[in-house]
Design a protein around this motif. Structure first.
Motif, short mmCIF file in Angstrom:
data_model
loop_
_atom_site.label_atom_id
_atom_site.label_comp_id
_atom_site.label_asym_id
_atom_site.label_seq_id
_atom_site.Cartn_x
_atom_site.Cartn_y
_atom_site.Cartn_z
N THR A 200 31.77 -6.38 2.03
CA THR A 200 32.47 -7.52 1.43
C THR A 200 32.27 -7.66 -0.08
OG1 THR A 200 30.58 -8.91 2.07
CG2 THR A 200 32.47 -8.87 3.56
N VAL A 201 31.25 -7.02 -0.65
CA VAL A 201 31.04 -7.13 -2.10
C VAL A 201 32.09 -6.32 -2.85
CG1 VAL A 201 28.57 -7.51 -1.85
CG2 VAL A 201 29.45 -5.18 -2.21
N PHE A 202 32.26 -6.64 -4.14
CA PHE A 202 33.14 -5.86 -5.01
C PHE A 202 32.33 -5.47 -6.24
CE2 PHE A 202 36.19 -4.84 -8.23
CZ PHE A 202 37.29 -4.32 -7.56
N ILE B 243 20.75 -12.05 -15.09
CA ILE B 243 22.01 -12.77 -15.21
C ILE B 243 22.42 -13.09 -13.77
CG2 ILE B 243 24.39 -12.75 -15.99
CD1 ILE B 243 23.60 -10.65 -18.06
N PHE B 244 22.42 -14.35 -13.39
CA PHE B 244 22.65 -14.68 -12.00
C PHE B 244 23.42 -16.00 -11.87
CE2 PHE B 244 19.09 -17.25 -13.09
CZ PHE B 244 18.94 -18.26 -12.14
N GLY B 245 24.03 -16.22 -10.71
CA GLY B 245 24.76 -17.44 -10.46
C GLY B 245 26.15 -17.17 -9.91
N ASN B 246 26.98 -18.20 -9.86
CA ASN B 246 28.32 -18.08 -9.28
C ASN B 246 29.39 -18.47 -10.28
OD1 ASN B 246 30.06 -17.35 -7.22
ND2 ASN B 246 30.10 -19.41 -6.33
N GLY B 247 29.15 -18.14 -11.56
CA GLY B 247 30.15 -18.40 -12.57
C GLY B 247 31.27 -17.37 -12.53
N LEU B 248 32.35 -17.69 -13.24
CA LEU B 248 33.44 -16.74 -13.50
C LEU B 248 33.33 -16.43 -14.99
CD1 LEU B 248 36.04 -15.21 -12.71
CD2 LEU B 248 37.31 -17.29 -13.26
N SER B 249 32.72 -15.30 -15.33
CA SER B 249 32.27 -15.10 -16.71
C SER B 249 32.62 -13.72 -17.25
CB SER B 249 30.76 -15.32 -16.79
OG SER B 249 30.44 -16.63 -16.39
N ARG C 94 30.66 -10.24 -6.82
CA ARG C 94 31.65 -9.44 -7.56
C ARG C 94 31.18 -9.22 -8.99
NH1 ARG C 94 37.84 -11.19 -7.32
NH2 ARG C 94 36.98 -13.18 -8.06
N VAL C 95 31.00 -7.94 -9.37
CA VAL C 95 30.56 -7.57 -10.72
C VAL C 95 31.25 -6.26 -11.11
CG1 VAL C 95 28.61 -7.04 -12.23
CG2 VAL C 95 28.29 -8.62 -10.31
N VAL C 96 31.75 -6.22 -12.35
CA VAL C 96 32.39 -5.00 -12.85
C VAL C 96 31.90 -4.72 -14.27
CG1 VAL C 96 34.58 -3.96 -13.60
CG2 VAL C 96 34.47 -5.24 -11.44
N PHE C 97 31.56 -3.44 -14.53
CA PHE C 97 31.20 -2.98 -15.87
C PHE C 97 32.29 -2.04 -16.37
CE2 PHE C 97 27.17 -4.23 -14.05
CZ PHE C 97 26.48 -4.79 -15.11
N ASP D 28 30.27 -16.30 -2.51
CA ASP D 28 29.96 -16.27 -1.07
C ASP D 28 31.17 -16.47 -0.18
OD1 ASP D 28 30.37 -18.98 -1.47
OD2 ASP D 28 28.24 -19.49 -1.36
N SER D 29 32.38 -16.31 -0.76
CA SER D 29 33.61 -16.38 0.03
C SER D 29 34.68 -15.58 -0.69
CB SER D 29 34.06 -17.83 0.20
OG SER D 29 35.40 -17.89 0.65
N PHE D 30 35.55 -14.92 0.06
CA PHE D 30 36.62 -14.17 -0.59
C PHE D 30 37.64 -15.10 -1.23
CE2 PHE D 30 38.48 -15.07 3.52
CZ PHE D 30 39.84 -15.21 3.26
N LEU D 31 37.58 -16.38 -0.94
CA LEU D 31 38.48 -17.36 -1.53
C LEU D 31 38.01 -17.81 -2.91
CD1 LEU D 31 39.20 -19.60 1.60
CD2 LEU D 31 40.67 -17.83 0.62
N GLN D 32 36.75 -17.58 -3.24
CA GLN D 32 36.22 -18.02 -4.53
C GLN D 32 36.65 -17.08 -5.65
OE1 GLN D 32 31.95 -18.38 -4.10
NE2 GLN D 32 32.12 -20.46 -3.30
N GLU D 33 37.15 -17.67 -6.74
CA GLU D 33 37.58 -16.90 -7.89
C GLU D 33 36.44 -16.82 -8.91
OE1 GLU D 33 41.10 -18.78 -9.31
OE2 GLU D 33 42.25 -18.35 -7.50
N THR D 34 35.34 -16.18 -8.50
CA THR D 34 34.20 -16.06 -9.39
C THR D 34 33.78 -14.59 -9.50
OG1 THR D 34 32.61 -16.40 -7.59
CG2 THR D 34 33.38 -18.37 -8.75
N GLY D 35 32.95 -14.32 -10.47
CA GLY D 35 32.47 -12.95 -10.68
C GLY D 35 32.09 -12.75 -12.13
N PHE D 36 31.41 -11.63 -12.40
CA PHE D 36 30.99 -11.28 -13.75
C PHE D 36 31.71 -10.00 -14.19
CE2 PHE D 36 26.47 -12.98 -12.60
CZ PHE D 36 26.94 -14.29 -12.66
#
Length: 364
Positions: free
Chosen positions: A316-318, A227-233, A288-291, A256-264
């Motif tokens: 810088t990752v979350f 599961i890869f990419g820069n979606g907000l999912s 940015r990924v959270v389980f 790739d920027s703290f301004l981007q509102e993306t993540g899984f």
């Protein structure tokens, strides 16, 4: 057609203004064309400025189409012909019912055909499959690349798929093999939903490319970065299954920027399979990924996460987990730059608000 003309004009302007495009190297030109397209999608089909600015997520169908392997039972025998029959700049919901069977074809939903729903007879009954890999030569005589390896590609907003398997049949590559990315589905548009679907492949199965996406009761299978990419999912009640014989990774999120509102965000999911699996690799510097509330089998490595070989990304990752269970969920051995979230920290990730879903998913 109008949107295609606009895109072509933008592409021509970018070519004129970019010195990197003045080259005889055709492979570099392909890369620049893809980047130009991605920039165009970001500008015109992002959550801030969708292509159909004043439109809402429409659910009442104005057209239905039937696809069947038996020509007597449907309007078309292939998915692509059914999609091609939908009017360009479509502004109402079109439902395409797909009968049972295996449809061996490479399919693309163009960016001018919004509000399309594909409904299968069941994920185990309706299967769309192909077997392209990134290193395969396309009709142009050049290698496809990961982006174009997809069996099924969606470029238009407000897309819905239910009860379908999307499959890339390319064999699972050995560890470290180059050019073997084999995408089953690529979603490059905003406000898309997948319910009761299966995504089957090995390396790079599901390209969660751009936009806000909702996955519910889905099965996703792969080995490396599946599961890869820069979606907000938002992944809810999904089964994530690894088929690696060595080390693999479940996610590779590319923020790739703290301004981007993306993540899984994965909520109430289940992780099973084989091999030794990282929860994620930091493809993007601000990945940015959270389980949350997720069962993790023993295949999850104790460290949990990998920095893509770049120590700077650890700052810088979350990466986090919240109230997960199972033998692979033990937080004690995790890398120090991941997080065991508090209730307050987890709150933004465990509801549909993560993808603004209450505005566009309320009738699904």
């Amino acid at each position: 057609m109008l949107l295609k003309i606009v895109f072509l004009l933008i592409l021509l302007l970018e070519r004129a203004n970019s010195t990197s495009m003045v080259t005889s190297d055709k492979s570099n030109e392909l890369v620049m064309i893809e980047k130009s397209y991605v920039n165009w999608v970001k500008m015109h089909a992002s959550s801030k400025q969708p292509v159909f600015k004043n439109a809402k997520h429409k659910f009442k169908p104005c057209m239905t189409i039937k696809v069947s392997k038996n020509p007597r039972l449907g309007d078309f025998v292939t998915l692509q012909k059914a999609i091609n029959a939908v009017p360009a700049i479509n502004l109402c919901r079109v439902v395409i019912f797909i009968g049972a069977g295996t449809y061996r074809e490479k399919v693309e939903v163009p960016n001018t055909k919004a509000y399309m729903s594909l409904v299968g007879a069941g994920a185990d009954k309706t299967i769309v499959e192909w077997d392209d890999t990134a290193d395969r030569t396309g009709q142009s005589g050049r290698k496809l690349g990961t982006y174009a390896s997809a069996t099924f590609a969606v470029n238009s907003p407000y897309f819905i798929a239910k009860n379908i398997t999307f499959k890339n049949n390319a064999p699972s590559p050995p560890s470290g093999a180059l050019g073997k990315q084999a995408v089953a589905l690529r979603i490059s548009a905003d406000k898309a939903a997948f319910i009761g679907c299966k995504f089957v492949g090995a390396q790079d199965t599901l390209y969660d490319h751009l936009g806000r996406h909702y996955f519910k009761d889905c099965y996703i299978e792969g080995s490396v970065d599946f599961i890869f990419g820069n979606g907000l999912s938002y992944y809810k009640d999904c089964h994530l299954h690894a088929i690696s014989n060595s080390y693999g990774a479940l996610t590779a999120q590319k923020r790739d920027s703290f301004l981007q509102e993306t993540g899984f965000s994965f909520v109430n999911c289940k992780i099973t399979g084989s091999g030794a699996l990282y929860l994620g690799r930091a493809w993007g510097s601000f990945s940015r990924v959270v389980f949350s509330y997720t069962y993790m089998d023993k295949i999850i490595t104790s460290r949990g996460w990998y920095d893509w070989g770049d120590k700077n990304r650890e700052m810088t990752v979350f990466y986090g987990q919240y109230k997960c269970s199972g033998p692979g969920a033990k937080y004690g051995g995790r890398v120090p730059w991941s997080r065991e979230l508090t209730q307050e920290e987890a709150k933004p990730f465990i509801s549909l608000d993560f993808i603004d879903g209450h505005r566009w998913l309320h009738r699904l």
